[in-house]
Design a protein around this motif. Structure first.
Motif, PDB file in Angstrom:
ATOM      1  N   ASP A  46       0.863  -1.178   0.000  1.00  0.00           N
ATOM      2  CA  ASP A  46       0.000   0.000   0.000  1.00  0.00           C
ATOM      3  C   ASP A  46       0.902   1.230   0.000  1.00  0.00           C
ATOM      4  O   ASP A  46       1.486   1.594   1.019  1.00  0.00           O
ATOM      5  CB  ASP A  46      -0.906  -0.029   1.236  1.00  0.00           C
ATOM      6  CG  ASP A  46      -1.880   1.144   1.284  1.00  0.00           C
ATOM      7  OD1 ASP A  46      -1.942   1.910   0.309  1.00  0.00           O
ATOM      8  OD2 ASP A  46      -2.579   1.276   2.308  1.00  0.00           O
ATOM      9  N   VAL A  47       1.017   1.877  -1.164  1.00  0.00           N
ATOM     10  CA  VAL A  47       1.922   3.017  -1.346  1.00  0.00           C
ATOM     11  C   VAL A  47       1.232   4.299  -0.886  1.00  0.00           C
ATOM     12  O   VAL A  47       0.112   4.595  -1.302  1.00  0.00           O
ATOM     13  CB  VAL A  47       2.344   3.146  -2.824  1.00  0.00           C
ATOM     14  CG1 VAL A  47       3.191   4.397  -3.027  1.00  0.00           C
ATOM     15  CG2 VAL A  47       3.105   1.906  -3.275  1.00  0.00           C
ATOM     16  N   GLY A  48       1.922   5.074  -0.037  1.00  0.00           N
ATOM     17  CA  GLY A  48       1.317   6.283   0.503  1.00  0.00           C
ATOM     18  C   GLY A  48       0.178   5.936   1.436  1.00  0.00           C
ATOM     19  O   GLY A  48      -0.928   6.454   1.315  1.00  0.00           O
ATOM     20  N   CYS A  49       0.461   5.056   2.399  1.00  0.00           N
ATOM     21  CA  CYS A  49      -0.591   4.431   3.212  1.00  0.00           C
ATOM     22  C   CYS A  49      -1.229   5.385   4.206  1.00  0.00           C
ATOM     23  O   CYS A  49      -2.283   5.080   4.782  1.00  0.00           O
ATOM     24  CB  CYS A  49      -0.042   3.215   3.939  1.00  0.00           C
ATOM     25  SG  CYS A  49       1.211   3.585   5.201  1.00  0.00           S
ATOM     26  N   GLY A  50      -0.611   6.555   4.451  1.00  0.00           N
ATOM     27  CA  GLY A  50      -1.206   7.498   5.394  1.00  0.00           C
ATOM     28  C   GLY A  50      -1.389   6.868   6.769  1.00  0.00           C
ATOM     29  O   GLY A  50      -0.527   6.131   7.245  1.00  0.00           O
ATOM     30  N   PRO A  51      -2.536   7.129   7.417  1.00  0.00           N
ATOM     31  CA  PRO A  51      -2.741   6.617   8.775  1.00  0.00           C
ATOM     32  C   PRO A  51      -3.016   5.128   8.864  1.00  0.00           C
ATOM     33  O   PRO A  51      -3.242   4.611   9.963  1.00  0.00           O
ATOM     34  CB  PRO A  51      -3.934   7.436   9.278  1.00  0.00           C
ATOM     35  CG  PRO A  51      -4.672   7.808   8.042  1.00  0.00           C
ATOM     36  CD  PRO A  51      -3.615   8.032   6.988  1.00  0.00           C
ATOM     37  N   GLY A  52      -3.027   4.430   7.722  1.00  0.00           N
ATOM     38  CA  GLY A  52      -3.022   2.972   7.744  1.00  0.00           C
ATOM     39  C   GLY A  52      -4.368   2.288   7.842  1.00  0.00           C
ATOM     40  O   GLY A  52      -4.420   1.052   7.981  1.00  0.00           O
ATOM     41  N   THR A  53      -5.457   3.020   7.707  1.00  0.00           N
ATOM     42  CA  THR A  53      -6.754   2.365   7.858  1.00  0.00           C
ATOM     43  C   THR A  53      -7.066   1.427   6.695  1.00  0.00           C
ATOM     44  O   THR A  53      -7.650   0.351   6.907  1.00  0.00           O
ATOM     45  CB  THR A  53      -7.868   3.418   7.999  1.00  0.00           C
ATOM     46  OG1 THR A  53      -7.761   4.387   6.945  1.00  0.00           O
ATOM     47  CG2 THR A  53      -7.752   4.137   9.346  1.00  0.00           C
TER      48      THR A  53
END
Length: 274
Positions: A46-53
């Motif tokens: 997951d590229v650029g996953c941010g906060p991971g939700t």
């Protein structure tokens, strides 16, 4: 994603109003076009996953596999790690890295996924070539990108919200981004080496229509316009004054109180097999 030499400046930043939006995203509501193609043993990046939700939600679809979340911002990555721990997932790992120089060997992942990422890089084709490199043969590239010229809302037109739409596009282009990426992702993927006959192109939407959804979306943007990197970019670029931004913020609030308020934005979705 955060600023680097090879990237555009992220238009929103990572303030609370932005993260509230990002943490609403799951694999179910942001990758439904991909889910039927997942196998239980798959390894997903997951590229650029941010906060991971989204990353953490992917984990339940690959119980015998693994999900790797990649993010440039160390602060945001730490938030993603905490989310994974809170959800008790054991098949997720977190890696700091740059989409233009992925820290992985060739042919490693069954799926490389990116949600609202490619629109914020200055060289989409180079980023997609790198994503293709780390895909296994027959692996799947999965992209979902907004197309901001497609925004429609009701009641309309409202002058301040029309100005917001103009400002969004101006700031995105000024920062080196591609705000209408949704309509172009398949073309960029072809340039990056993916074969058009092995692509599946589709579209999705964000649509806010219930009172709760309208209140959530209007409150987010009322705050973002005056308390995020959006404001900083508008002022620095001489595109708006503080008073103009305040007027836009106020209009978001008043629009959100209208009984017939409705908002939609189109997304381009792409599956491409290596």
């Amino acid at each position: 994603m955060t600023e680097s030499k090879a990237e555009a400046v992220y238009i929103h930043g990572h303030v609370a109003s932005v993260l509230r939006s990002h943490t609403s995203r799951t694999a179910s509501n942001s990758a439904a076009f991909l889910l039927p193609h997942l196998g239980p043993h798959f390894h997903i990046l997951d590229v650029g996953c941010g906060p991971g939700t989204i990353t953490v939600d992917f984990a339940r679809f690959v119980p015998e596999g693994r999900v790797t979340g990649l993010e440039r911002s160390q602060e945001v990555l730490e938030s993603a790690k905490r989310h994974g721990e809170e959800k008790g997932v054991s098949n997720v790992e977190w890696v700091a890295g740059d989409v233009h120089q992925l820290p992985f060997e060739d042919n490693r992942f069954d799926v490389v996924y990116a949600h609202q990422v490619i629109q914020y890089v200055t060289s989409p084709v180079d980023a997609l070539r790198e994503m293709r490199r780390v895909l296994k043969p027959n692996g799947i590239l999965a992209l979902r990108e907004g197309d901001f010229d497609s925004i429609v809302y009701h009641p309309s037109p409202i002058p301040e919200l029309e100005r917001w739409k103009e400002l969004y596009l101006q700031i995105a282009y000024q920062n080196g981004g591609q705000p209408n990426a949704g309509r172009q992702v398949h073309a960029w993927a072809r340039e990056a080496g993916f074969d058009p006959p092995k692509m599946k192109r589709s579209a999705g939407t964000w649509c806010y229509s219930s009172p709760e959804e309208i209140a959530w979306w209007s409150d987010l943007w009322a705050e973002r316009v005056i308390k995020s990197s959006f404001k900083d970019s508008a002022l620095k670029g001489g595109l708006a004054t503080e008073q103009a931004l305040q007027n836009i913020s106020d209009s978001w609030k008043s629009w959100g109180e209208k009984p017939d308020a409705w908002f939609a934005l189109l997304h381009g979705e792409l599956l491409a097999w290596k």
